[in-house]
Design an enzyme around this catalytic site. Sequence first.
Site, PDB file in Angstrom:
ATOM      1  N   HIS B 322      32.841  -7.746  10.792  1.00  0.00           N
ATOM      2  CA  HIS B 322      31.643  -7.686  11.627  1.00  0.00           C
ATOM      3  C   HIS B 322      31.973  -7.719  13.114  1.00  0.00           C
ATOM      4  O   HIS B 322      31.243  -7.149  13.923  1.00  0.00           O
ATOM      5  CB  HIS B 322      30.686  -8.835  11.293  1.00  0.00           C
ATOM      6  CG  HIS B 322      29.920  -8.591  10.037  1.00  0.00           C
ATOM      7  ND1 HIS B 322      30.428  -8.854   8.799  1.00  0.00           N
ATOM      8  CD2 HIS B 322      28.675  -8.094   9.836  1.00  0.00           C
ATOM      9  CE1 HIS B 322      29.539  -8.526   7.882  1.00  0.00           C
ATOM     10  NE2 HIS B 322      28.460  -8.060   8.480  1.00  0.00           N
ATOM     11  N   GLY B 323      33.015  -8.409  13.477  1.00  0.00           N
ATOM     12  CA  GLY B 323      33.318  -8.472  14.902  1.00  0.00           C
ATOM     13  C   GLY B 323      34.593  -9.235  15.155  1.00  0.00           C
ATOM     14  O   GLY B 323      35.007 -10.077  14.356  1.00  0.00           O
TER      15      GLY B 323
END
Lengths: 376, 460
Positions: B322-323
């Site tokens: 996701h990040g």
Amino acid sequence: MKSTPVQSLVTTWLVGGITGTLLIALTSPLFVRSYAPLQADTVRRVWTLPAGQTYRWRSEGYANTSIGPHGMPGRTSLSGPKNTSGPQTKTGPQTKTGPQIKTGLANTADAFAWGTRLALWGDSQAEGVCVTDQQKLFARIEAQSDQRVAVLPLARSGEDAADWVTQIPLVEQPFQIDAHVLLIVDLPDLALAVNAPVPAPSTSDVSAANSALAARLPAFIIQAARHLLTESDDTTRRKLRFRIGPVAETSTRHAANSPAIEQQRDELDWRPPLRALRQSTDRPIVILYAPKVPQIIGDQMVASDPMAESFAAMKPVAESLDIRVIDARPLLLESALAGDWPHGFQNGQIAAGHLNAWGNDLLASLLVDAMKQTNK
Amino acid sequence: MLFTQLEFPIFLVAVLICVWLSRTHTARNSLLLVASYYFYAYWDYRFCGLLLLSTVVDFVVAKQMFRAQTTSTRRSLLLISLAVNLGVLGFFKYFNFFIDSARPLLESIGMSGQTLQIILPVGISFYTFQTLSYTIDVYRGVLKPVNRFLDFALYVAFFPQLVAGPIVRARELLPQLATVPEWSGRRFYSGAQQILRGTVKKMLLADRLGEAVDIVFASPDFYDGPTLWLAAFAYAGQIYYDFSGYSDIAIGAAKMLGYRFPINFRHPYLARSTAEFWHRWHMTLSRWLRDYLYISLGGNRVSSIVTYRNLMITMTLGGLWHGAAWTFVLWGAWHGMALSVQRWFSNHTRRRPPAAVGWALTMGVVLLGWVLFRSPDLAIAKTMLIRMATLADGIAWHPPLALLALACLLVEHVAWRTRLRKAMRLPINAWYSPIATTVMVWSLLLYAPRGFRPFVYFQF
């Protein structure tokens, strides 16, 4: 004759579309602000909302404002709340009304004598359409002074000293103004004062065109069209882009906020604008300085006023011209530190934006305290 | 191009007309491919090269892999695909994160910990996973490589799912792209309705909730406990409406063009366990992680301890996907832990907790997870959690429109479990459909917050 399925479907969708639109039209006053037609005020020579209108504000704060004569927000009569001399009328630029009228005041102390009629100038912060009429700054001053002064709210959204300087001479006689109070939130607004002739509102300008639209179309249609046709600032016309990216980064900051301009403001020569202000009237002038402090920026509370230096330069110049300056910053800060934030709303952002009811109360208390001191 | 920009419906209508006019499969797919690359180049044309690189590598690798005689050759080819795809993803998404995290170590051995100014190509996480699924499926022998480069290039770049999913597997979309879909008025209407619903979710609900979230998460020190709880709930609503809204628009646009995408969300906040949550939330990612990571690690066909390890690795890497930040890593690990604990309980007790208890516990796990996920850094996450737990004093701020949007979230989830579920799809013949449609269109014009508000998942 029996309708075909397609005909029946088209009918259902037509009737449904109209019903849905009616539902929106009926409920929109709960959520959509007013787009009322403006009228040219011959006394002030500006476009104002017509008397008798109710103006809805729905985004930051939630209130209906009754529009009085000459576009006064929240005050439906020119007469003072406690008339001690002269007849009470609702039409009176030409009729002498209101509390004891003093004319030709020279000393700023006289601005605060009981029985005076004050004109309140400013921008949307002083206009106060975010709060109810009883919570507006002019009403709080009158209430806290036990109706011993009358305050005519002449502030309009977007106005600055250039507008006030031109309107002050126009309204003094017709409205029997004894003194002027300027609510200054953005100090650069004060620097724009220049003496210039005032043209009468033209029927060919943008306000006239907008008024014509507002008179013909319901507010929800105007709002929908605005959202569709303009950028988020509500004024820049929306432009569609179909070319490939990347799009060059353009500075969206207003030129007036550039560091160079801000530096210029710090070094501003306050004498010309304040002299222009002083020359616009021989009545007392009071500057109530109430910038948006403190603010929450990022994860910090910023208590300092970015215009502090400029204010410090302005104050002695103003006082030398017999303009009284009241600094509201310590009171605003003290209140916020105690947990009562003077700016912001539940449907906006606390500690940002316009003065709320409490903020108006605070500023009114500052003025009324000064009056009490004068009238001891 | 954002689905919520005014340019998008104009673009979509133009594509629909051109597709309608194109008679042959080649013309149709060529047109969709050009439209898809234009859609991507609208943001930044310079990154089209990466998309093309990923497409060419996986097309060639899959073909060679199918022809390869030995397992070792096939494995080598798979490693090439993994190295190229994950290498590009790693460089653009994680280079600075790893340098930042390893800076003390690098500096202690005399190396500089300089980071680079890198722009994250939009959608790279999504199309990387999509192309990898193709190569891995061919490697596993569950899919034959596609012969037409045009079809494969369109599979990778197809504009409705290019930027933020759903992550459509090759075996789901490639067969559809190999034929010209039949025109269906009902499918067209259903797609248009889904686009409208998705736009309402994003612009009216997610963006409204986002206003309440952004301000509080930027400075949680100033707000009181209930306001922080409200911000956490608001973020749960925002990310659901934002991402499921995006998925609805993507699925709807594909449907109008005649293609079927898998659903991505099934009212996740009805879940009564963390495992069920992941069967309802970002379903195409959960499926990808399960099929290509968890099962590759051995899944649950190993000892209990190794199964827990596999869960932790899968979810932690899912978080990192996701990040590039420790908050995402922790969020993934938190969910991995919750799944492991739940698995331990179901292995050791026969009784399941009452539905209400299961739901409440799951929501607790999910909500605390969202606080980690949304916080810009660990310090803010810590402040949020401590102040939420202690119901700290501060500004009480309860934006009424955010509360209204949260009420919509509740009503929508509850209604979906009742007979209203069918009505919520707004069938074309139903009397209420035109009323609801008109109200939605007017509401978008009147009440959507203004300004540029990209989808939350664009940053991933």
